[in-house]
Each structure stands twice: as structure tokens, then as C-alpha cells.
Design an enzyme around this catalytic site. Structure first.
Site, short mmCIF file in Angstrom:
data_model
loop_
_atom_site.label_atom_id
_atom_site.label_comp_id
_atom_site.label_asym_id
_atom_site.label_seq_id
_atom_site.Cartn_x
_atom_site.Cartn_y
_atom_site.Cartn_z
N HIS A 52 -94.23 -54.90 -1.95
CA HIS A 52 -95.67 -54.71 -1.93
C HIS A 52 -96.04 -53.75 -0.80
O HIS A 52 -95.31 -53.61 0.20
CB HIS A 52 -96.38 -56.04 -1.72
CG HIS A 52 -96.33 -56.94 -2.91
ND1 HIS A 52 -97.19 -58.02 -3.08
CD2 HIS A 52 -95.51 -56.94 -4.00
CE1 HIS A 52 -96.90 -58.63 -4.22
NE2 HIS A 52 -95.89 -58.01 -4.80
N GLU A 54 -98.30 -53.90 1.56
CA GLU A 54 -98.49 -54.50 2.88
C GLU A 54 -97.15 -54.88 3.54
O GLU A 54 -96.96 -54.64 4.73
CB GLU A 54 -99.37 -55.76 2.77
CG GLU A 54 -100.78 -55.48 2.25
CD GLU A 54 -100.89 -55.56 0.73
OE1 GLU A 54 -102.02 -55.65 0.23
OE2 GLU A 54 -99.83 -55.55 0.05
N CYS A 84 -97.97 -61.48 1.19
CA CYS A 84 -98.23 -60.44 2.18
C CYS A 84 -99.12 -60.94 3.31
O CYS A 84 -98.95 -60.57 4.48
CB CYS A 84 -98.87 -59.23 1.51
SG CYS A 84 -97.76 -58.39 0.36
#
Length: 247
Positions: A52, A54, A84
Site C-alpha cells: 500500500h 502508506e 496502514c
């Protein structure tokens, strides 16, 4: 720190994600006004469901600053998922800003874990300042279903399909002009200004959203603040003559 400026950097990362065939998420981490990490999701490209935006940004920032990211701000185009958000808490990030929320996505019918960042932060007892809805509208465009469908259609199109799409678009623009031309009281002998105002009408936009950045006798350039903010379309005098002639 200027969260809107940082969000534009996150949006740039989201556009890179879409160009690579990923899901269109972008995130940056900044400290003392300086971006120390700018990343996007790579789940599809890397075959890694945890890749992801993040998490990638946290890893990159930790590579520069160490595991403790106190004093840093994480800015993301979409509210971080629970995975995240938890990583953000463990890393010690001091501030979070995001544009599009989990609640927005759920209302749109997208699959999300319905657990807000603010709730996780509260449960963890973390002192993280949260700013919601930063450049919300610009971020929301990334996740609209019609935009996603158009991206997929264009990504898979070959040269012949792109030509056909362009021809269809030109026909639809001309048909729209013919249908509404009696409404265009703003048309004048100034062809470039008329073309500009015509585009504003067609897009339902304001001069503030599409500001003119340069103009001479033959060309007008404006800055579009939409999904592709660095795209600066040019209007030529030949274009408006063609439109006025219905061609």
C-alpha cells in the site's frame, strides 16, 4: 506544513500508480516541510497485497530517518486502511492528512474495512493530529467508477481503438456544439476568448478552475485543475473556426 501542497505530491504518486496498472493511491511523508518519502501502491505490479502507498512511504521514510518518525506528517490521497493506520501508529508519525475517506468509499459501494483511522488512533492512545478532507474533490476523482472504467478502456486500447475513441469524442463534441450553439451569447470576434469560454461551458468549469496562463494572437494555454493538474491544454484559432463551422 502546507498540507495541500503535500497532497498535490501525493496525487502525483497516485497518477503514477494508475499509469502502472495499480489502484491509484499516493502518499508522502514530510518533516519540517521537506518531503522525505513519496510513494504509491504497487500491489498489482509487485504481486504483494500489502504494498500500500502508506506502508511503502513509511518504509522509505524509515530508511532515511530511522524507525521513529516522530515529527513527521503522513499525507495520503485516501484514508489509510487499518493495516496502514496501525503501521503509522507504530512508526510514531505525529500527523495524518487524507483526502478521500473510508466512509466515502463505502458509500460508493467499494469494498473497505469499516474502521476509521481516528478510532484506531484513539484506541492506541496515540497523539496523532488528523486532518480530514484535504483536497477532497481532487482525490475523489481518483476513485470514481466512471474514471476507473475510462482508464481501463484506454489502458487496454490499441492504436486503432484510440483513433476510434478520438473520432467518437470529436463527433460528440460537435453534436453538443450544434445542439447548444444558440445559448452561446459570449461568442465574439475574439476567437481564442470564445473558444476558452466555450470550453468552460462544456466542462461546467469556472475561470478559477481553468486559469489562463499564457495567450498570444494564435494560441491560448490554460492550466487544468482536474485529474491531470499538469496538463495544460492549448486552444488554437483553427480549432474554434472548425467548431463554428460544425466540423
Amino acid at each position: 506544513m502546507d498540507m495541500e501542497l503535500l497532497m498535490y505530491a501525493a496525487l502525483d504518486e497516485a497518477y503514477k500508480s494508475l499509469r502502472e496498472g495499480n489502484s491509484g493511491f499516493g502518499a508522502v511523508i514530510a518533516k519540517d516541510g521537506e518531503i522525505v518519502a513519496a510513494e504509491h501502491d504497487r500491489a498489482h505490479a509487485d504481486g504483494d497485497a500489502t504494498s500500500h502507498a502508506e506502508l511503502n512511504a513509511i518504509r522509505a521514510a524509515s530508511g532515511r530517518l530511522g524507525r521513529d518518525l516522530a515529527g513527521c506528517a503522513l499525507v495520503s490521497t485516501h484514508e489509510p486502511c487499518p493495516m496502514c493506520a496501525t503501521a503509522m501508529i507504530w512508526s510514531g508519525v505525529s500527523e495524518l492528512a487524507y483526502g478521500y475517506s473510508i466512509a466515502d468509499a463505502i458509500r460508493q459501494g467499494r469494498k473497505r474495512i469499516d474502521l476509521r483511522c481516528a478510532e484506531l488512533i484513539e484506541r492506541a492512545g496515540a497523539a496523532i493530529v488528523v486532518r480530514e478532507g484535504v483536497l477532497h474533490d481532487q482525490c475523489a476523482v481518483l476513485y470514481r467508477s466512471d474514471v476507473r472504467k475510462e482508464i481501463e478502456r484506454l489502458r487496454c486500447a490499441d492504436e486503432a481503438a484510440l483513433r476510434a475513441l478520438n473520432e467518437d469524442s470529436a463527433k460528440r463534441r460537435t453534436a453538443w456544439f450544434e445542439k447548444h450553439k444558440d445559448e452561446f451569447s459570449f461568442l465574439s470576434d475574439d476567437l481564442l476568448d470564445s473558444a476558452y469560454r466555450l470550453l468552460l461551458k462544456r466542462f461546467g468549469a469556472t475561470p478559477e478552475e481553468l486559469p489562463v496562463v499564457w495567450k498570444d494572437e494564435t494560441k491560448l494555454i490554460f492550466h487544468s485543475g482536474n485529474f491531470c493538474p499538469r496538463w495544460r491544454p492549448a486552444i488554437s484559432s483553427d480549432w474554434i473556426r472548425a467548431m463554428s463551422a460544425g466540423g
